[in-house]
Design an enzyme around this catalytic site. Sequence first.
Site, PDB file in Angstrom:
ATOM      1  N   THR A 220       0.893  -1.146   0.000  1.00  0.00           N
ATOM      2  CA  THR A 220       0.000   0.000   0.000  1.00  0.00           C
ATOM      3  C   THR A 220       0.928   1.190   0.000  1.00  0.00           C
ATOM      4  OG1 THR A 220      -1.720  -1.067   1.321  1.00  0.00           O
ATOM      5  CG2 THR A 220      -1.598   1.294   1.527  1.00  0.00           C
ATOM      6  N   ARG A 248     -13.747  -7.726  -0.972  1.00  0.00           N
ATOM      7  CA  ARG A 248     -13.144  -7.458   0.341  1.00  0.00           C
ATOM      8  C   ARG A 248     -12.587  -6.022   0.362  1.00  0.00           C
ATOM      9  NH1 ARG A 248      -7.614  -5.907   1.964  1.00  0.00           N
ATOM     10  NH2 ARG A 248      -7.281  -6.681   4.070  1.00  0.00           N
ATOM     11  N   VAL A 249     -12.913  -5.297   1.408  1.00  0.00           N
ATOM     12  CA  VAL A 249     -12.375  -3.944   1.584  1.00  0.00           C
ATOM     13  C   VAL A 249     -11.468  -3.973   2.803  1.00  0.00           C
ATOM     14  CG1 VAL A 249     -12.963  -1.560   2.149  1.00  0.00           C
ATOM     15  CG2 VAL A 249     -14.362  -2.834   0.507  1.00  0.00           C
ATOM     16  N   GLY A 250     -10.286  -3.413   2.643  1.00  0.00           N
ATOM     17  CA  GLY A 250      -9.339  -3.390   3.756  1.00  0.00           C
ATOM     18  C   GLY A 250      -9.448  -2.118   4.565  1.00  0.00           C
ATOM     19  N   ASP A 251      -8.360  -1.800   5.236  1.00  0.00           N
ATOM     20  CA  ASP A 251      -8.352  -0.618   6.107  1.00  0.00           C
ATOM     21  C   ASP A 251      -8.095   0.673   5.343  1.00  0.00           C
ATOM     22  OD1 ASP A 251      -5.785  -1.678   5.508  1.00  0.00           O
ATOM     23  OD2 ASP A 251      -4.901  -0.480   7.114  1.00  0.00           O
ATOM     24  N   THR A 271       0.242   0.464   6.622  1.00  0.00           N
ATOM     25  CA  THR A 271       0.250  -0.608   5.642  1.00  0.00           C
ATOM     26  C   THR A 271       0.381  -1.920   6.416  1.00  0.00           C
ATOM     27  OG1 THR A 271       2.649  -0.540   5.377  1.00  0.00           O
ATOM     28  CG2 THR A 271       1.366   0.821   3.884  1.00  0.00           C
ATOM     29  N   GLY A 272       0.027  -3.006   5.767  1.00  0.00           N
ATOM     30  CA  GLY A 272       0.092  -4.291   6.453  1.00  0.00           C
ATOM     31  C   GLY A 272      -1.298  -4.875   6.620  1.00  0.00           C
ATOM     32  N   GLY A 274      -4.671  -5.303   7.050  1.00  0.00           N
ATOM     33  CA  GLY A 274      -5.720  -4.305   7.219  1.00  0.00           C
ATOM     34  C   GLY A 274      -6.731  -4.670   8.287  1.00  0.00           C
TER      35      GLY A 274
HETATM   36  N1  ASP Z   1      -3.522  -2.641   4.469  1.00  0.00           N
HETATM   37  C1  ASP Z   1      -4.079  -2.900   3.177  1.00  0.00           C
HETATM   38  C2  ASP Z   1      -5.117  -3.953   3.210  1.00  0.00           C
HETATM   39  O1  ASP Z   1      -5.180  -4.714   4.146  1.00  0.00           O
HETATM   40  C3  ASP Z   1      -3.133  -3.215   2.137  1.00  0.00           C
HETATM   41  C4  ASP Z   1      -1.984  -3.921   2.554  1.00  0.00           C
HETATM   42  O2  ASP Z   1      -1.103  -3.231   3.074  1.00  0.00           O
HETATM   43  O3  ASP Z   1      -1.941  -5.104   2.286  1.00  0.00           O
HETATM   44  O4  ASP Z   1      -5.875  -3.991   2.256  1.00  0.00           O
END
Ligand code: ASP
Length: 374
Positions: A220, A248-251, A271-272, A274
Amino acid sequence: MADKVTRRKFVLTGTAGLAAAAAAPTFAQAPTVIMKKSVKPVVIASANGNKFKNGGQVTGIEKAFSMMTQGSDVLDALIAGVNIVELDPEETSVGYGGLPNADGIVQLDSCCMHGPRKRAGGVAAIEGVRTPSLVAQKVMDETDHHLIVGKGAQEFARAMGFKIEDDLNTDRSRKAWIEWKRRTDPLHYLDPIKRQAAIRRVEFEMMEEGWVDPNHFYGTINCDGINAKGEICGVTTTSGLAWKIPGRVGDSPILGAGLYVDGEVGAAGSTGRGEANLYNLTSFLIVENMRRGMHPKDAGMDAMKRIKANTVEKRLQRADSNPNFNINFYILNAQGQHAGLAMYAENDVSYAVCTENGAQTIPCEPLLAGKSTE
Ligand code: ASP
């Protein structure tokens, strides 16, 4: 000297002093102007903000810093910076060329927040637009809403004049998806927990074999900046978790999870994994910690500890019960102080910083020793 200071202070602040100053030219001086303390401008971002140039001369944070310090609105500058990363086909975690969902379709999430204007906008699971951050900004500027998703987001983007493309895959992202599909299809009939474990094993294999950059499996870009007037903004944009369930929707597009800005306090983005941010609303928590006076590093470490404490499911834990995923925070306060944090310092996890001295990439400070997969 002490007497001089006391007397000067009296002249500048007391009513009697003002009268005395008017009557006594020896103390006359330029009127005291109360200004918001000026801040050294800075832009921070996830490490990809100082890596990708999309064939140009500058990285995302260099572009953002230069626009911001030449007078552009802070959010316009940050978004122009992340656009470089969104458009670069080599970055497989953001925008065009981002790794697709389980059906092979690239779905993108983004949100932005404007500190001084106290406005925000977001899009989630949008298909066919390379620069979701610009659509998020349109949601902020042109509507009364914060978040538009899926087909509605695409139709909104079309109405706003964005080019809609059939497919945002590149050869690289498509090949990686086909390989993922090939390896995971035989697993569809396993029970959900075994399937989850099997998919995770495949994901690690694919990282080790070079199909997916370990830094970009969870990838991200978050980018936050403050200008000399102390105006703070932030933006996060992503293709989300690789091979996610469609829809799917993340953070990243959710205020308080993948991004939060308070114009008076600071900005935090992530990032990471979500889901960990969604469960703990960590960007909001970090900004609230800074509001109570915590330094960005302490504010972020506190949130990192919250995630660790709330990660109680075995499937999300290492053998020692610590989380088996990584997560990163990028944090900036209203004084221009910043921090980049990680659950684990694996894969040289780092963050990008641009100041008047130029752009650099700095290691993130970890909460825990070791690696997420130990
Ligand atoms: N944090 C975001 C998500 O979970 C993208 C990522 O960093 O993987 O969608």
